[in-house]
Motif scaffolding. Structure first.
Motif, short mmCIF file in Angstrom:
data_model
loop_
_atom_site.label_atom_id
_atom_site.label_comp_id
_atom_site.label_asym_id
_atom_site.label_seq_id
_atom_site.Cartn_x
_atom_site.Cartn_y
_atom_site.Cartn_z
N TYR A 11 0.83 -1.21 0.00
CA TYR A 11 0.00 0.00 0.00
C TYR A 11 0.86 1.26 0.00
O TYR A 11 0.54 2.23 -0.69
N GLU A 12 1.92 1.25 0.78
CA GLU A 12 2.81 2.41 0.83
C GLU A 12 3.40 2.72 -0.53
O GLU A 12 3.46 3.88 -0.95
N ASP A 15 0.55 4.15 -2.86
CA ASP A 15 0.13 5.49 -2.46
C ASP A 15 1.20 6.54 -2.74
O ASP A 15 0.89 7.69 -3.05
N THR A 58 -5.35 8.71 -4.58
CA THR A 58 -5.99 7.97 -3.50
C THR A 58 -4.96 7.54 -2.46
O THR A 58 -3.76 7.50 -2.74
N ASP A 59 -5.46 7.22 -1.29
CA ASP A 59 -4.65 6.65 -0.22
C ASP A 59 -5.39 5.45 0.35
O ASP A 59 -6.61 5.48 0.50
N HIS A 60 -4.62 4.41 0.69
CA HIS A 60 -5.17 3.24 1.36
C HIS A 60 -5.05 3.45 2.86
O HIS A 60 -3.94 3.63 3.36
#
Length: 136
Positions: A11-12, A15, A58-60
């Motif tokens: 995810y990092e 993002d 977007t961000d998780h």
């Protein structure tokens, strides 16, 4: 890196738009099953994330991470737009293997908390063999 840390790093990398780092987390024959499509192969998946996904702003937000004894890492979270609005919730199911094993049936999944300690102790590299995403 533990299986849980590998999932978080996924995810990092997405993002932050760090596509080389993302590629390094994936097995060459990585498969992502999403509700809207299946993406097969590391290069195809990275190209989609870099150039083709509907929204890149977007961000998780990860709410929970759980590694089970069967070698899967389950992540529950939310995808949030650049304006801060929640787009949808998700559950991702990762299968994480030793880097040399890929996603074929011959690879052995990394199992449970014993595996986390073992991978840190012996320095093995882990990769994401496949990922199934469920959304609401």
């Amino acid at each position: 890196m533990t299986p849980e840390a590998t999932a978080r790093a996924y995810y990092e990398a997405i993002d932050a738009g760090e596509y080389d780092a993302l590629a390094g987390l994936l097995a060459p024959d990585f498969v992502h099953d999403r509700p809207d499509r299946t993406l097969s192969g590391r290069e195809r998946f990275v190209r989609f994330m870099r150039d083709e996904r509907p929204r890149a702003d977007t961000d998780h937000r990860v709410d929970a991470v759980h590694a089970d004894a069967g070698g899967e890492v389950l992540v529950r979270g939310r995808l949030v737009g650049g304006d801060g609005a929640e787009l949808f919730g998700f559950v991702d199911v990762f299968r994480i293997v030793d880097a040399g094993e890929g996603s074929g049936d011959e690879g052995s999944a990394v199992e449970g908390s014993d595996a986390a300690a073992r991978t840190e102790a012996d320095g093995r590299d882990l990769v994401i063999a496949d990922l199934r995403t469920y959304t609401n």
